[in-house]
Scaffold this motif. Structure first.
Motif, PDB file in Angstrom:
ATOM      1  N   ALA A 103       7.790  -4.508  10.751  1.00 20.68           N
ATOM      2  CA  ALA A 103       7.301  -4.442  12.133  1.00 20.68           C
ATOM      3  C   ALA A 103       7.419  -3.020  12.672  1.00 20.68           C
ATOM      4  O   ALA A 103       6.513  -2.535  13.350  1.00 20.68           O
ATOM      5  CB  ALA A 103       8.072  -5.418  13.016  1.00 20.68           C
ATOM      6  N   GLY A 104       8.518  -2.351  12.359  1.00 19.83           N
ATOM      7  CA  GLY A 104       8.699  -0.973  12.804  1.00 19.83           C
ATOM      8  C   GLY A 104       7.669  -0.022  12.224  1.00 19.83           C
ATOM      9  O   GLY A 104       7.342   1.000  12.821  1.00 19.83           O
ATOM     10  N   LEU A 105       7.158  -0.367  11.058  1.00 18.94           N
ATOM     11  CA  LEU A 105       6.126   0.446  10.412  1.00 18.94           C
ATOM     12  C   LEU A 105       4.719  -0.091  10.664  1.00 18.94           C
ATOM     13  O   LEU A 105       3.747   0.409  10.094  1.00 18.94           O
ATOM     14  CB  LEU A 105       6.385   0.500   8.901  1.00 18.94           C
ATOM     15  N   ALA A 106       4.616  -1.117  11.505  1.00 18.88           N
ATOM     16  CA  ALA A 106       3.344  -1.767  11.831  1.00 18.88           C
ATOM     17  C   ALA A 106       2.644  -2.296  10.584  1.00 18.88           C
ATOM     18  O   ALA A 106       1.425  -2.215  10.448  1.00 18.88           O
ATOM     19  CB  ALA A 106       2.432  -0.827  12.620  1.00 18.88           C
ATOM     20  N   LEU A 107       3.426  -2.867   9.664  1.00 11.29           N
ATOM     21  CA  LEU A 107       2.879  -3.449   8.442  1.00 11.29           C
ATOM     22  C   LEU A 107       2.972  -4.965   8.499  1.00 11.29           C
ATOM     23  O   LEU A 107       4.010  -5.505   8.893  1.00 11.29           O
ATOM     24  CB  LEU A 107       3.671  -2.954   7.215  1.00 11.29           C
ATOM     25  N   PRO A 108       1.927  -5.668   8.104  1.00 13.03           N
ATOM     26  CA  PRO A 108       2.030  -7.131   8.043  1.00 13.03           C
ATOM     27  C   PRO A 108       2.916  -7.530   6.861  1.00 13.03           C
ATOM     28  O   PRO A 108       2.879  -6.883   5.804  1.00 13.03           O
ATOM     29  CB  PRO A 108       0.587  -7.579   7.833  1.00 13.03           C
ATOM     30  N   TRP A 109       3.711  -8.555   7.047  1.00  9.93           N
ATOM     31  CA  TRP A 109       4.570  -9.023   5.964  1.00  9.93           C
ATOM     32  C   TRP A 109       5.009 -10.444   6.268  1.00  9.93           C
ATOM     33  O   TRP A 109       5.350 -10.780   7.402  1.00  9.93           O
ATOM     34  CB  TRP A 109       5.806  -8.132   5.816  1.00  9.93           C
ATOM     35  N   ALA A 110       4.988 -11.290   5.255  1.00  9.04           N
ATOM     36  CA  ALA A 110       5.485 -12.659   5.388  1.00  9.04           C
ATOM     37  C   ALA A 110       5.965 -13.122   4.013  1.00  9.04           C
ATOM     38  O   ALA A 110       5.274 -12.928   3.016  1.00  9.04           O
ATOM     39  CB  ALA A 110       4.403 -13.590   5.913  1.00  9.04           C
TER      40      ALA A 110
END
Length: 167
Positions: A103-110
């Protein structure tokens, strides 16, 4: 994350794990506002070195969980736990802090839903079961809202071994 994984592994390691305290490691801060840790990474090694230390912490916890008896109990601040509980704690710490970094790097991840489901079942048995697993884990740890449920402020998880009726 690496420090937490190492600390969980260390709790399980003694022949008679402590039930009333942490293993007496020397905790310190590397900066006044930083968290007290035992494991520190040399900043000069960069992200690759940090990931290597994280991988080592994962490996240590995995090895301890696989080799100690399921009947072993050890201290955790949220209550005495078993190897399965420490494994679930390591999973939750890794998933939610990876989320924080992404989130801090504005990357999607799940992460995979089944991994979230197992962690929820072990540490958050009160969590809703009819919702998507990843958003529910974020909700359970106070990181997100969940439709039809009050926003939750994370307080603690269920460290103690589950009784059969809680599963």
């Amino acid at each position: 994350m690496a420090d937490g994984l190492f600390a969980y592994a260390v709790q399980l390691a003694p022949a008679r794990p402590p039930l009333n305290s942490f293993v007496p490691l020397r905790w310190q801060r590397d900066r006044p506002d930083g968290p007290p840790n035992v494991v520190f990474v040399d900043r000069a090694v960069g992200p690759e070195g940090l990931l290597q230390v994280l991988e080592a912490g994962c490996g240590l916890l995995t090895a301890m969980v696989r080799t100690v008896s399921p009947q072993v109990r050890a201290f955790h601040a949220y209550g005495v736990s078993d190897p399965e509980g420490f494994a679930a704690m390591g999973v939750v710490e890794t998933l939610v802090h990876t989320h924080d970094v992404a989130a801090g790097l504005a990357l999607p991840w799940a992460p995979p839903a089944d991994l979230c489901d197992r962690a929820l079942a072990r540490l958050f048995p009160e969590a809703p079961r009819d919702t998507d697993r990843w958003p529910t884990l974020l909700w359970a740890t106070g990181r997100a809202e969940l439709p039809r449920h009050h926003r939750r402020a994370f307080g603690r998880w269920h460290s103690a071994p589950l009784r059969n009726e809680e599963v």
